[in-house]
Design an enzyme around this catalytic site. Structure first.
Site, short mmCIF file in Angstrom:
data_model
loop_
_atom_site.label_atom_id
_atom_site.label_comp_id
_atom_site.label_asym_id
_atom_site.label_seq_id
_atom_site.Cartn_x
_atom_site.Cartn_y
_atom_site.Cartn_z
N LYS A 59 0.84 -1.20 0.00
CA LYS A 59 0.00 0.00 0.00
C LYS A 59 0.87 1.25 0.00
O LYS A 59 2.00 1.21 0.48
CB LYS A 59 -0.86 0.03 1.28
CG LYS A 59 -1.98 -0.98 1.34
CD LYS A 59 -2.76 -0.85 2.64
CE LYS A 59 -3.87 -1.88 2.74
NZ LYS A 59 -4.93 -1.72 1.73
N ARG A 71 -10.22 -11.68 2.39
CA ARG A 71 -11.03 -12.79 1.86
C ARG A 71 -10.25 -14.10 1.95
O ARG A 71 -10.84 -15.17 2.08
CB ARG A 71 -11.48 -12.46 0.44
CG ARG A 71 -10.37 -12.31 -0.56
CD ARG A 71 -10.80 -11.54 -1.81
NE ARG A 71 -10.83 -10.10 -1.59
CZ ARG A 71 -11.16 -9.22 -2.53
NH1 ARG A 71 -11.50 -9.62 -3.74
NH2 ARG A 71 -11.17 -7.92 -2.26
N1 BES Z 1 -8.11 -3.78 4.67
C1 BES Z 1 -8.22 -3.42 3.31
C2 BES Z 1 -9.50 -2.65 3.01
C3 BES Z 1 -9.48 -1.20 3.37
C4 BES Z 1 -8.58 -0.33 2.80
C5 BES Z 1 -10.41 -0.71 4.24
C6 BES Z 1 -8.63 1.02 3.12
C7 BES Z 1 -10.48 0.64 4.55
C8 BES Z 1 -9.57 1.51 3.99
C9 BES Z 1 -8.23 -4.66 2.44
O1 BES Z 1 -7.43 -5.70 2.87
C10 BES Z 1 -7.71 -4.26 1.11
O2 BES Z 1 -6.58 -3.87 1.02
N2 BES Z 1 -8.55 -4.34 0.09
C11 BES Z 1 -8.19 -3.95 -1.22
C12 BES Z 1 -8.75 -4.95 -2.18
C13 BES Z 1 -8.27 -4.77 -3.60
C14 BES Z 1 -6.80 -5.10 -3.69
C15 BES Z 1 -9.07 -5.65 -4.49
C16 BES Z 1 -8.79 -2.55 -1.45
O3 BES Z 1 -9.92 -2.33 -1.03
O4 BES Z 1 -8.10 -1.71 -1.99
MN MN Z 2 -5.42 -5.50 2.19
#
Ligand code: BES
Ligand code: MN
Ligand code: ZN
Length: 486
Positions: free
Chosen positions: A270, A344
């Site tokens: 990230k 997931r």
């Molecule tokens: N924990 C995150 C989701 C998230 C990110 C919640 C920012 C709140 C704020 C999750 O594990 C994630 O990174 N999801 C990705 C999925 C994507 C790679 C398909 C997302 O939402 O960007």
């Molecule tokens: Mn994630």
């Protein structure tokens, strides 16, 4: 804190001896049943423009003449619903906070009716006004710690009010626990620590709590969960806590909570901005433990199983890579195209594990996708279920708990996005509808029982000036689980 109710007449209101009295104006006019001298005070304030009878407005009165309460806050609700009562009470409590009032009372300005929802609302509002994160901040001021909250009501409402107080107190404790767990930094709130906390709750309520380690998880064949955990030096945990409030054979409600104690994204790392907030990525797990605490406190007559897969998502030489294929506990294989879609991957194995309990219903809770935040913002959690009955119950529970969710679609067409050349499915699809794709992924592991998924990415914590965990959706879940009793 002590929670109680007191039956008051119009005259009784003025004679009430408390440090802080919050009087909620139901509509946008003063209730004719509000007796003197309060009625005169309010009429005077309104006529001088000191109190506007509009939702959200408040008036603070210090030692008003003819009134026994040391402080009175008049707070306008706009209508008589429990939801409006909650926000008006919240405004009132915030106004009282600085006074450090030890005894607090709240009721209608007048003799309007109160239900259990109003009482629950008042308790939740006070819990919110008094919570302060201090654990790793010794310089923080002491939190406001009132000793008692009294609900002022009429005789006919006393029973309902008392029931609401009891439920509200249990939920408030669960919410506070979930907030505290969420707010703890990732270097303290580790999978190991979460396991210890679950054991602690188990001890307090005499529950069966198992905390499985990597070896046991390997034995179960949770290849998907293991893949997420393999990049971190912090060992994984798989927590199973069981509350038994009904006959052994009664099918349990199963709650599954995402417990990523820190989500860097892994190799699909990230960006740095706001990455600190990924310590809240165990919000689902925290809310499941908070709900367990509330249900055990209330001694609900049902069986509840809480399952928490917990680990860190880190990049390293041992981390899982984009393109890696893993075999889930269900036997289905997954091509991990994006290591940041890790929630997931840990949930799917927990959902397969849930089958052994022959559940009446399974609800998973996860800070799963930023797409859900884009879709719904920070007010409603995302609700996904192919079962209309379960979905309706969760929607109603959310309303009753002031912790709302909004139903999202799960049509088969959305599942196409998960096609993979190299495995039974990929772990991500394209960006549009990302919250739905994630739910469609989970759905493939839930064929054996009624199931719903709550995406709390937008509701489990707040960013910015009020940064911190919210404890949601403990209220929603507790109401839902209570509804499954009997
Ligand atoms: N924990 C995150 C989701 C998230 C990110 C919640 C920012 C709140 C704020 C999750 O594990 C994630 O990174 N999801 C990705 C999925 C994507 C790679 C398909 C997302 O939402 O960007
Ligand atoms: Mn994630
Ligand atoms: Zn995550």
């Amino acid at each position: 804190m002590d929670f109680g109710h007191r039956i008051v007449t119009a005259q009784g209101l003025a004679a009430l001896e408390v440090d802080g009295l919050v009087l909620v104006v139901a509509g946008e006019s003063i209730d004719a049943t509000l007796g003197a001298p309060l009625a005169e005070l309010l009429a005077d304030a309104v006529s001088h423009g000191d109190l506007a009878l509009k939702k959200g407005k408040t008036l603070y009165l210090h030692r008003p003449a003819g009134v026994a309460a040391k402080r009175v806050v008049v707070s306008v609700a706009g209508d008589s619903s429990a939801k409006s009562f909650k926000s008006a009470a919240a405004h009132g409590f915030v106004a009282l906070k600085a006074s450090g009032a030890k005894s607090v009372a709240v009721g209608w300005a007048g003799t309007g009716a109160l239900g259990d929802g109003h009482a629950e609302a008042a308790v939740l509002a006070l819990a919110d006004a008094t919570y302060l994160y201090r654990h790793s901040k010794p310089s923080a001021p002491a939190a406001w710690a009132p000793k008692s909250l009294t609900l002022l009501c009429q005789k006919g409402d006393a029973r309902a009010v008392q029931a609401g107080l009891v439920r509200g107190a249990a939920i408030a404790e669960g919410v506070t626990l979930a907030r505290e767990f969420g707010n703890r930094p990732g270097n303290e709130c580790t999978p190991t620590w979460l396991g210890q906390q679950a054991k602690k709750i188990g001890k307090a309520f005499d529950l069966e709590v198992e905390v499985l380690d990597k070896k046991a998880v390997e034995k179960l064949g949770m290849g998907s969960f293991l893949a997420v955990a393999q990049g971190s030096a912090e060992p994984l945990r798989f927590i199973v806590a069981r509350y038994q409030g009904a006959a052994k054979g009664k099918p349990p409600v199963v709650l599954v909570g995402k417990g990523i104690t820190f989500d860097t994204g892994g190799i699909s790392i990230k960006p740095a901005g706001e990455m600190d907030e990924m310590k809240f990525d165990m919000g689902g797990a925290a809310s499941v433990l908070g709900t367990l605490h509330a249900i055990a406190t209330l001694k609900a007559k049902l069986n509840l199983v809480c399952i928490i897969p917990t680990c860190e998502n880190m990049p390293s030489g041992t981390a899982v890579k984009p393109g890696d294929v893993v075999t889930s506990m269900s036997g289905q294989t997954v091509e991990i195209l994006n290591t940041d879609a890790e929630g997931r991957l840990i949930l799917c194995d927990a959902l397969t594990y849930a089958e052994r309990f022959k559940p009446a219903v399974v609800v998973d809770v996860a800070t799963l996708t930023s797409a859900c935040v884009i879709a719904l913002g920070h007010h409603h959690s995302g609700l996904f279920s192919a079962d209309d009955g379960v979905a309706q119950k969760l929607l109603a529970a959310g309303q009753a708990a002031f912790d709302p969710c909004w139903r999202m679609p799960l049509d088969d067409e959305y599942g196409e996005a998960l096609k993979s050349h190299f495995a039974d499915m990929a772990n991500v699809g394209p960006r549009p509808g990302g919250a739905i794709t994630a739910a469609m992924f989970l759905r493939r592991f839930t064929a054996k029982y009624p199931w719903a998924h709550l995406d709390v990415a937008g509701t489990a914590w707040k960013s910015g000036a009020a940064k911190g965990a919210t404890g949601r959706p403990v209220g929603l879940l507790t109401h839902f689980v209570l509804g499954q009793a009997g």
